[in-house]
Scaffold this active site. Sequence first.
Site, mmCIF file in Angstrom:
data_model
loop_
_atom_site.group_PDB
_atom_site.id
_atom_site.type_symbol
_atom_site.label_atom_id
_atom_site.label_comp_id
_atom_site.label_asym_id
_atom_site.label_seq_id
_atom_site.Cartn_x
_atom_site.Cartn_y
_atom_site.Cartn_z
ATOM 1 N N SER A 4 -4.067 109.767 -26.313
ATOM 2 C CA SER A 4 -2.957 110.272 -27.137
ATOM 3 C C SER A 4 -3.292 110.148 -28.619
ATOM 4 O O SER A 4 -2.457 110.415 -29.470
ATOM 5 C CB SER A 4 -1.680 109.470 -26.838
ATOM 6 O OG SER A 4 -1.893 108.108 -27.191
ATOM 7 N N HIS B 39 -23.354 105.925 -40.477
ATOM 8 C CA HIS B 39 -23.748 107.295 -40.837
ATOM 9 C C HIS B 39 -24.848 107.342 -41.910
ATOM 10 O O HIS B 39 -25.839 108.048 -41.754
ATOM 11 C CB HIS B 39 -22.538 108.077 -41.354
ATOM 12 C CG HIS B 39 -21.387 108.119 -40.403
ATOM 13 N ND1 HIS B 39 -21.541 108.209 -39.047
ATOM 14 C CD2 HIS B 39 -20.045 108.092 -40.614
ATOM 15 C CE1 HIS B 39 -20.354 108.244 -38.461
ATOM 16 N NE2 HIS B 39 -19.430 108.164 -39.390
HETATM 17 N N1 LIG Z 1 -9.979 109.608 -35.965
HETATM 18 C C1 LIG Z 1 -11.206 109.883 -36.371
HETATM 19 O O1 LIG Z 1 -11.488 110.869 -37.056
HETATM 20 C C2 LIG Z 1 -12.340 108.981 -35.987
HETATM 21 C C3 LIG Z 1 -12.126 107.887 -35.174
HETATM 22 N N2 LIG Z 1 -13.175 107.118 -34.794
HETATM 23 C C4 LIG Z 1 -12.963 105.960 -33.923
HETATM 24 O O2 LIG Z 1 -12.303 106.365 -32.739
HETATM 25 C C5 LIG Z 1 -11.421 105.358 -32.294
HETATM 26 C C6 LIG Z 1 -10.036 105.958 -32.126
HETATM 27 O O3 LIG Z 1 -9.578 106.370 -33.391
HETATM 28 P P1 LIG Z 1 -8.230 107.192 -33.562
HETATM 29 O O4 LIG Z 1 -8.097 108.223 -32.508
HETATM 30 O O5 LIG Z 1 -8.196 107.600 -34.977
HETATM 31 O O6 LIG Z 1 -7.119 106.054 -33.311
HETATM 32 P P2 LIG Z 1 -5.607 106.256 -32.894
HETATM 33 O O7 LIG Z 1 -4.904 105.018 -33.339
HETATM 34 O O8 LIG Z 1 -5.072 107.563 -33.333
HETATM 35 O O9 LIG Z 1 -5.649 106.271 -31.296
HETATM 36 C C7 LIG Z 1 -5.808 105.104 -30.522
HETATM 37 C C8 LIG Z 1 -5.577 105.432 -29.065
HETATM 38 O O10 LIG Z 1 -5.688 104.235 -28.294
HETATM 39 C C9 LIG Z 1 -4.507 104.063 -27.494
HETATM 40 N N3 LIG Z 1 -4.224 102.628 -27.399
HETATM 41 C C10 LIG Z 1 -4.129 101.735 -28.407
HETATM 42 N N4 LIG Z 1 -3.887 100.501 -27.920
HETATM 43 C C11 LIG Z 1 -3.814 100.632 -26.585
HETATM 44 C C12 LIG Z 1 -3.586 99.703 -25.521
HETATM 45 N N5 LIG Z 1 -3.394 98.405 -25.733
HETATM 46 N N6 LIG Z 1 -3.561 100.176 -24.257
HETATM 47 C C13 LIG Z 1 -3.757 101.489 -24.022
HETATM 48 N N7 LIG Z 1 -3.998 102.415 -24.980
HETATM 49 C C14 LIG Z 1 -4.026 101.976 -26.241
HETATM 50 C C15 LIG Z 1 -3.443 104.814 -28.265
HETATM 51 O O11 LIG Z 1 -2.465 105.349 -27.430
HETATM 52 P P3 LIG Z 1 -1.030 104.776 -27.102
HETATM 53 O O12 LIG Z 1 -0.432 104.258 -28.353
HETATM 54 O O13 LIG Z 1 -0.361 105.948 -26.479
HETATM 55 O O14 LIG Z 1 -1.344 103.714 -26.110
HETATM 56 C C16 LIG Z 1 -4.228 106.010 -28.765
HETATM 57 O O15 LIG Z 1 -4.355 106.960 -27.741
HETATM 58 C C17 LIG Z 1 -11.466 104.256 -33.351
HETATM 59 O O16 LIG Z 1 -12.318 103.250 -32.923
HETATM 60 C C18 LIG Z 1 -12.052 104.934 -34.567
HETATM 61 O O17 LIG Z 1 -12.789 104.041 -35.355
HETATM 62 C C19 LIG Z 1 -14.459 107.414 -35.163
HETATM 63 C C20 LIG Z 1 -14.735 108.495 -35.961
HETATM 64 C C21 LIG Z 1 -13.706 109.344 -36.485
HETATM 65 O O1 LIG Z 2 -16.671 108.322 -39.141
HETATM 66 C C1 LIG Z 2 -16.082 108.739 -40.120
HETATM 67 O O2 LIG Z 2 -16.466 109.910 -40.645
HETATM 68 C C2 LIG Z 2 -15.556 110.681 -41.427
HETATM 69 C C3 LIG Z 2 -16.396 111.715 -42.152
HETATM 70 O O3 LIG Z 2 -17.021 112.524 -41.181
HETATM 71 P P1 LIG Z 2 -17.325 114.057 -41.492
HETATM 72 O O4 LIG Z 2 -18.055 114.545 -40.306
HETATM 73 O O5 LIG Z 2 -16.006 114.723 -41.707
HETATM 74 O O6 LIG Z 2 -18.123 114.063 -42.745
HETATM 75 C C4 LIG Z 2 -14.780 109.808 -42.401
HETATM 76 O O7 LIG Z 2 -13.766 110.578 -43.007
HETATM 77 C C5 LIG Z 2 -14.146 108.663 -41.667
HETATM 78 O O8 LIG Z 2 -13.526 107.782 -42.610
HETATM 79 C C6 LIG Z 2 -15.163 107.888 -40.884
HETATM 80 O O9 LIG Z 2 -14.491 106.962 -40.026
#
Ligand SMILES: NC(=O)C1=CN([C@@H]2O[C@H](COP(=O)(O)OP(=O)(O)OC[C@H]3O[C@@H](n4cnc5c(N)ncnc54)[C@H](OP(=O)(O)O)[C@@H]3O)[C@@H](O)[C@H]2O)C=CC1
Ligand SMILES: O=C1O[C@H](COP(=O)(O)O)[C@@H](O)[C@H](O)[C@H]1O
Length: 508
Positions: free
Chosen positions: A20, A249
């Site tokens: 989600s 990165h």
């Molecule tokens: N967003 C981005 O652009 C990027 C993210 N990342 C990495 O990806 C990972 C996810 O990031 P992001 O999507 O932004 O984070 P979010 O906070 O948007 O999503 C986290 C997800 O984990 C679920 N979650 C959290 N705690 C629990 C739990 N205890 N049990 C079950 N489900 C849980 C949440 O769903 P719910 O609350 O429904 O349980 C949600 O689906 C991170 O480690 C981040 O560093 C890496 C690169 C880029």
């Molecule tokens: O992993 C990450 O990358 C983005 C930048 O990625 P890009 O492909 O859009 O250049 C950055 O914004 C974010 O903070 C970091 O967690």
Amino acid sequence: MRRQNRKDSHPLIMIIFGASGDLTKRKLMPALYALHKEGRIEGDYKIVGVSRTEYSDESYQKYIREELNHFVKEQEQDTKIMDDFATHLYYFPMEMGENAAPFYEKLKVKLEEMVGDAPLDNLLFYLATPPSLYSTIPINLQKSGLNLPNSRIIVEKPFGYDLESAQKLNEIYNSVFDEHQVYRIDHFLGKETAQNILALRFANGIFEPLWNRNYIDYVEITAVENLGIENRGGFYDGTGALRDMVQNHLIQLVALTAMEPPATFNADSFRNEVVKVYDSLVPLTKEDLDEHIVRGQYLENGEKKGYRQEKGVPEKSRTETYIAMKIGIGNWRWSGVPFYIRTGKQMPTKVTEIVVHFKPTPHQMFQCAGGNCPTANKLILRIQPNEGTVLKFGMKVPGPGFDIKQVEMDFTYDRLGGAPVGDAYSRLIEDCILGDQTLFTRSDAVEASWNFFDPVLKYWEENPKASLFGYPAGTWGPLESEEMMKEHGASWTNPCKNLTNTDQYCEL
Ligand SMILES: NC(=O)C1=CN([C@@H]2O[C@H](COP(=O)(O)OP(=O)(O)OC[C@H]3O[C@@H](n4cnc5c(N)ncnc54)[C@H](OP(=O)(O)O)[C@@H]3O)[C@@H](O)[C@H]2O)C=CC1
Ligand SMILES: O=C1O[C@H](COP(=O)(O)O)[C@@H](O)[C@H](O)[C@H]1O
């Protein structure tokens, strides 16, 4: 050519933990849709979303279907194919953290029901959850017997918070899976233009002989963004630019630029060379920590918020949103060549590029046209946007006299006649499906990288008052980062000097 490292007898089931969340809707689902559209996932595959939010299979399909309208580029949207893709989606609501073992048992039952009489076999887990769950999920997969020999697991960054936590994570993953099943993702390596650095260096005879300390003066690597931290304050404040961008990165880009040619292009050879670069990084001295690292934090500027005004950020936060540093590689090829690297939020534009500065000619005998002296050649590898490569060199101005002017020889991807630059996540997910680990980070590489940066984190921890410079949002960061380069007679190549608004991308 479709590579095939694995032969799977049963269709893929991909289980996304964190279904989600932001990453799933913005990156993973559009990437999977692209693979589906191009017929790059074989058979009747299934994608099972897992997180706590209550969805049924149907309501999850509806949610993702709507998000695809926002996050798939308009020219790639096809209603019929998007609807068909959504029929491959399933959902299982569950808690994944501590004491969640019974839920994993139930997840297993759901997966078994989905495959019917066939055995559970071809599973791919994707961890897109908060990093705090990266250790509990594999442990629970093991307890419930889901760590099958044919399964794979993709783990998002950050893999660890420092050297010690990365080592502990590696221990967990290596006790639950074999290393060949673990895919530590760094989406920069999935970028077409990052891979192209290897092509430029190793598929061309003219660059490699010059690619060393005899001809290269210094190298700049920049990955900056024109956005702030958006709504990720809670996450970002405990992370900062060094952990978010540099340890993974930027250092990957250093490795691609500096590595020796692998003997063959396979996962082991390639990743061996990456680790050799990390192991050759010259350890940072006290002087480096004081003088060769500049960290900054963006300040309110006009309509742009300052970092401390962002939601979820403490009002006295000292987390860095900008960092520039000088690093050295202590080996025969690079000894004495500084690599200047920087990243920052709220800069004038979004640009990731590598600028290789060649040494000037030993003697200048010509005049410079308009006072603009092309003293040395530069090769710019633009990773994004306006992806391409430019070589800058001096030519005679036509006519009388002998004035030299800087000109450019360039290649840009958009001149390839509309061939799209592939999406990094599609490429990497497909590689994992095919069992190709080349573009994923191996356990020793992740530790070697943390090993290099750990002293910086410790230094900041032990010296909470160590310099942190403010910079107005929308500018190129603290002036101190220019100062840092002066001892080498270097300066940052700030592209897009003539930008009139910060949404504009700069020409290569
Ligand atoms: N967003 C981005 O652009 C990027 C993210 N990342 C990495 O990806 C990972 C996810 O990031 P992001 O999507 O932004 O984070 P979010 O906070 O948007 O999503 C986290 C997800 O984990 C679920 N979650 C959290 N705690 C629990 C739990 N205890 N049990 C079950 N489900 C849980 C949440 O769903 P719910 O609350 O429904 O349980 C949600 O689906 C991170 O480690 C981040 O560093 C890496 C690169 C880029
Ligand atoms: O992993 C990450 O990358 C983005 C930048 O990625 P890009 O492909 O859009 O250049 C950055 O914004 C974010 O903070 C970091 O967690």
